[in-house]
Design a protein around this motif. Sequence first.
Motif, short mmCIF file in Angstrom:
data_model
loop_
_atom_site.label_atom_id
_atom_site.label_comp_id
_atom_site.label_asym_id
_atom_site.label_seq_id
_atom_site.Cartn_x
_atom_site.Cartn_y
_atom_site.Cartn_z
N LEU A 140 0.82 -1.21 0.00
CA LEU A 140 0.00 0.00 0.00
C LEU A 140 0.86 1.26 0.00
CD1 LEU A 140 -2.75 -1.09 2.52
CD2 LEU A 140 -3.11 -0.56 0.12
N LEU A 141 1.95 1.24 0.74
CA LEU A 141 2.81 2.42 0.80
C LEU A 141 3.60 2.62 -0.48
CD1 LEU A 141 4.22 2.28 4.44
CD2 LEU A 141 2.83 4.09 3.46
N LEU A 142 4.09 1.54 -1.05
CA LEU A 142 4.91 1.65 -2.25
C LEU A 142 4.07 1.86 -3.51
CD1 LEU A 142 7.46 -1.12 -1.36
CD2 LEU A 142 8.05 1.25 -1.84
N ASP A 143 2.88 1.30 -3.54
CA ASP A 143 2.01 1.44 -4.71
C ASP A 143 0.56 1.61 -4.26
OD1 ASP A 143 3.74 0.90 -7.19
OD2 ASP A 143 4.28 -0.74 -5.83
N PRO A 144 0.20 2.82 -3.81
CA PRO A 144 -1.19 3.06 -3.39
C PRO A 144 -2.13 2.87 -4.56
CG PRO A 144 0.26 4.85 -2.69
CD PRO A 144 1.04 4.00 -3.64
N PRO A 145 -3.38 2.55 -4.28
CA PRO A 145 -4.35 2.37 -5.36
C PRO A 145 -4.52 3.67 -6.15
CG PRO A 145 -5.45 2.48 -3.22
CD PRO A 145 -3.99 2.34 -2.95
N THR A 146 -4.60 3.56 -7.46
CA THR A 146 -4.72 4.75 -8.31
C THR A 146 -6.16 5.16 -8.53
OG1 THR A 146 -4.63 3.35 -10.27
CG2 THR A 146 -2.55 4.29 -9.49
N THR A 147 -7.09 4.24 -8.37
CA THR A 147 -8.51 4.56 -8.51
C THR A 147 -9.26 3.87 -7.40
OG1 THR A 147 -8.88 2.66 -9.96
CG2 THR A 147 -8.38 4.77 -11.01
N GLY A 148 -10.23 4.59 -6.87
CA GLY A 148 -11.06 4.00 -5.83
C GLY A 148 -10.31 3.85 -4.52
N ILE A 149 -11.01 3.34 -3.53
CA ILE A 149 -10.44 3.15 -2.20
C ILE A 149 -10.78 1.74 -1.74
CG2 ILE A 149 -10.44 3.97 0.19
CD1 ILE A 149 -11.35 6.65 -0.80
N SER A 150 -9.78 1.08 -1.18
CA SER A 150 -10.03 -0.25 -0.63
C SER A 150 -10.84 -0.08 0.65
CB SER A 150 -8.70 -0.95 -0.34
OG SER A 150 -8.93 -2.20 0.27
N ARG A 151 -12.11 -0.44 0.62
CA ARG A 151 -12.99 -0.19 1.75
C ARG A 151 -12.96 -1.36 2.74
NH1 ARG A 151 -13.47 4.85 1.64
NH2 ARG A 151 -15.11 4.61 3.17
N THR A 152 -12.93 -1.06 4.00
CA THR A 152 -13.02 -2.09 5.04
C THR A 152 -14.22 -1.83 5.93
OG1 THR A 152 -11.53 -0.80 6.44
CG2 THR A 152 -10.54 -2.49 5.06
N GLY A 153 -15.16 -1.00 5.46
CA GLY A 153 -16.36 -0.75 6.24
C GLY A 153 -16.38 0.61 6.88
N GLY A 156 3.07 9.35 -4.65
CA GLY A 156 2.72 10.13 -5.83
C GLY A 156 1.67 11.19 -5.62
N VAL A 157 1.39 11.57 -4.37
CA VAL A 157 0.32 12.53 -4.09
C VAL A 157 0.62 13.91 -4.67
CG1 VAL A 157 -0.94 13.75 -2.27
CG2 VAL A 157 -0.52 11.29 -2.06
N PRO A 158 1.80 14.54 -4.39
CA PRO A 158 2.05 15.87 -4.96
C PRO A 158 2.06 15.88 -6.49
CG PRO A 158 3.58 15.41 -3.18
CD PRO A 158 2.90 14.12 -3.51
N ASP A 159 2.63 14.85 -7.10
CA ASP A 159 2.71 14.81 -8.56
C ASP A 159 1.32 14.72 -9.19
OD1 ASP A 159 5.45 14.94 -8.44
OD2 ASP A 159 5.75 12.78 -8.63
N ARG A 160 0.46 13.94 -8.61
CA ARG A 160 -0.88 13.79 -9.16
C ARG A 160 -1.70 15.07 -8.98
NH1 ARG A 160 -3.52 8.27 -7.31
NH2 ARG A 160 -5.10 9.04 -8.79
N LEU A 161 -1.51 15.75 -7.86
CA LEU A 161 -2.20 17.02 -7.67
C LEU A 161 -1.71 18.06 -8.68
CD1 LEU A 161 -2.32 17.33 -3.78
CD2 LEU A 161 -4.27 17.07 -5.32
N ALA A 162 -0.38 18.08 -8.91
CA ALA A 162 0.18 19.03 -9.87
C ALA A 162 -0.33 18.75 -11.28
CB ALA A 162 1.71 18.95 -9.85
N GLY A 166 -3.30 17.89 -11.92
CA GLY A 166 -4.74 18.14 -11.94
C GLY A 166 -5.58 16.97 -11.53
N GLU A 167 -4.97 15.91 -11.00
CA GLU A 167 -5.73 14.75 -10.55
C GLU A 167 -5.99 14.86 -9.04
OE1 GLU A 167 -4.00 11.01 -11.68
OE2 GLU A 167 -2.95 11.93 -13.37
N ARG A 168 -7.02 14.20 -8.57
CA ARG A 168 -7.34 14.16 -7.15
C ARG A 168 -7.31 12.70 -6.70
NH1 ARG A 168 -10.42 16.91 -3.28
NH2 ARG A 168 -10.24 15.73 -1.34
N PRO A 169 -6.22 12.26 -6.03
CA PRO A 169 -6.16 10.86 -5.58
C PRO A 169 -7.36 10.51 -4.71
CG PRO A 169 -4.04 11.95 -5.30
CD PRO A 169 -5.03 13.02 -5.64
N ALA A 170 -7.95 9.35 -4.97
CA ALA A 170 -9.15 8.95 -4.23
C ALA A 170 -8.86 8.71 -2.76
CB ALA A 170 -9.75 7.68 -4.86
#
Length: 653
Positions: free
Chosen positions: A138-151, A427-433, A435-439
């Motif tokens: 999860l730390l090295l490769d966070p999900p790029t779409t959606g969120i892994s839900r645990t409830g 990859g949070v700052p790069d995706r924001l730059a 124009g993307e909004r990480p889920a």
Amino acid sequence: MSVPARSPSPDESVRQQILAAIRGELEAVRARQCRRPVWHAIGRGRCGSLDASGAVYVFGPSQHVSVRRDQVVELSVGAYTTCARVLAVTEGELVLACFERLGDTTPPAKIRWDASWLLEELHAAVTELDLEAPSARLLLDPPTTGISRTGQPAPAWCAGALDGLNPEQARAVRRGFGSDISYVWGPPGCGKTTTLAALVRTLVQAGRTVLAVAPTNRAVDGLMLAVAERLSAARGLEPGELLRVGPIVSPDLERRFSAKVDPGRVAEADVDAALRGFALSDDHLEAVEDVLDRLAGARSDLDGPAAGGRVDVELRSILLEDRHLLRHRAQLRRLLVVRKRCDLLAEARVVATTLHRAFLPGQFDRRFDTVIVDEASAASFPLVLAAAARAHRIVIAGDFRQLPPVVVSERDEVKAWMGSSAFEVGGVPDRLAAGERPAHLHVLRQQYRMGPDIAGLVGRVFYEDRLQTPASVAARAPSPALPFHGKPLVHVDSSCVGPSLRSDRTNRWHLFAIRQLLGQVRSFVRREGIPAPKVAVLCPYRAELSYLRDALGHEFDAHFGTVHTTQGREYDVVILDLPETGAIRPTGFIRATELNDVGARLLNVAISRARQQVIVVADGTYFRTKTPARGIFRRVLDELDRVAITKVVPKER
């Protein structure tokens, strides 16, 4: 900070990159220690025991030192320097085995040691990590779409936990509860600590266990205090339910909750209650030993020498027998306390500690449901990776526009990992730059610290206008003791006085201006009898800072510090001193052109510490001439010219 390209899934090559970066930083730290050895004060020492190999000394109270048991350190007492071995490290005391006797007591001493051992332990921890584990992936490769839900948290679990939160903070709590990985971006004053404390309470009420970590003891204590307050308000805080591993540095946490969160104190209280009348400490033994020593060197005068001699013998016999019993009882108590402390750490619902202690051997050995990393933007990624291995779910909180991890090495391959936080690796700052909004990212926008003018400057320059200021904060009245009639933004321009930078990069005109400002505040407070505003004088350069502190520190009640020392703190007034002028070239700090540059982050932290007023003391003409047109500080100057008042430094008479 860019992270090296790697395959989509973590594999052994990623581990080798990280291990190589740790080794590179270790080499750089050792090289710097050889060039600039640093001494750490440990207080006065008292001799505890003697044997053929030397003497045992207990030093304290001491500042927190990162040494380990059996480590050899260099000890300096006055003009004398020797070697010693670490026997024990406790909160406030350091026990050393010295190879030479230094007397019954010593004057204040200091030590230095090889600090790279923490990197050695980090290297060992990363070597043993399972990179196929969910937390590592999860730390090295966070999900790029959606969120892994645990409830989502049930209403009963949120009962009371979300009280006092704004809608954004409440959503961050729910998302942190229900995701395998969650990032909370908390710009200055947006209530990040409050949000994390509410999340911890929700997790506890749901029956989950939490490991809360941060890079520094001060940050850990800040989060710990907020959690303790929320749990106490909910239903009362049970001793041992929430434990703080490591030294408590916050006076508030120490005063209000140490009896319930310090594992050593909780263990001692439980053991003493169980032993009842047998609760004996080392103080009892010391008292008996003191009486025995006096009897051995003197004769009683009671009823004459002969009778006195008999009294001595009888009393000594009784005390010798008591000493034997006391030793056994005290030893039993110490063993029970150690065992009870281990049991408490194994059962606590929440454990809070620094990132280093989270993976160091001998601290605690267990896994948790969730690990929460506060101030993650200031923590090297390998530290977070090692700590996250203890949990199944991860919450990363911080502000990647504030100060990054400190790295000694100048090698790019080392900086790529040791200088990157979990935000950059994810990859949070790069995706924001882009124009993307990480889920999996939640942004807190409402800030409660800065007045609207200060927040407006910070928001426009550093946060793309994301910051919002509630009406209640905008309505707060500034202290009447503030200079310039309380105007929130002031530029004290020293350009008219000509070049005044000395050869050691200190500025005498800025010293004069800052003395005048502090003097105005002090005079008003004394004249009107009102509470003094909290003032910080900040400078990014150590020479200028020492110059100001030496000249003004004994005269005025203000904090003098570098920008690094103030992250996580806030003041009513911030005086930012930028001493450069004349023909010299500005440092990289001022030449920053990107928000991710260290210089931009330093400026952001310095300005955003202020609640009511920011005063920038700088040569405006010099910086407009020497700095890049698209530089971050040029933007700050433009904002100051637009909304601030400008005051020219008068010549000193």
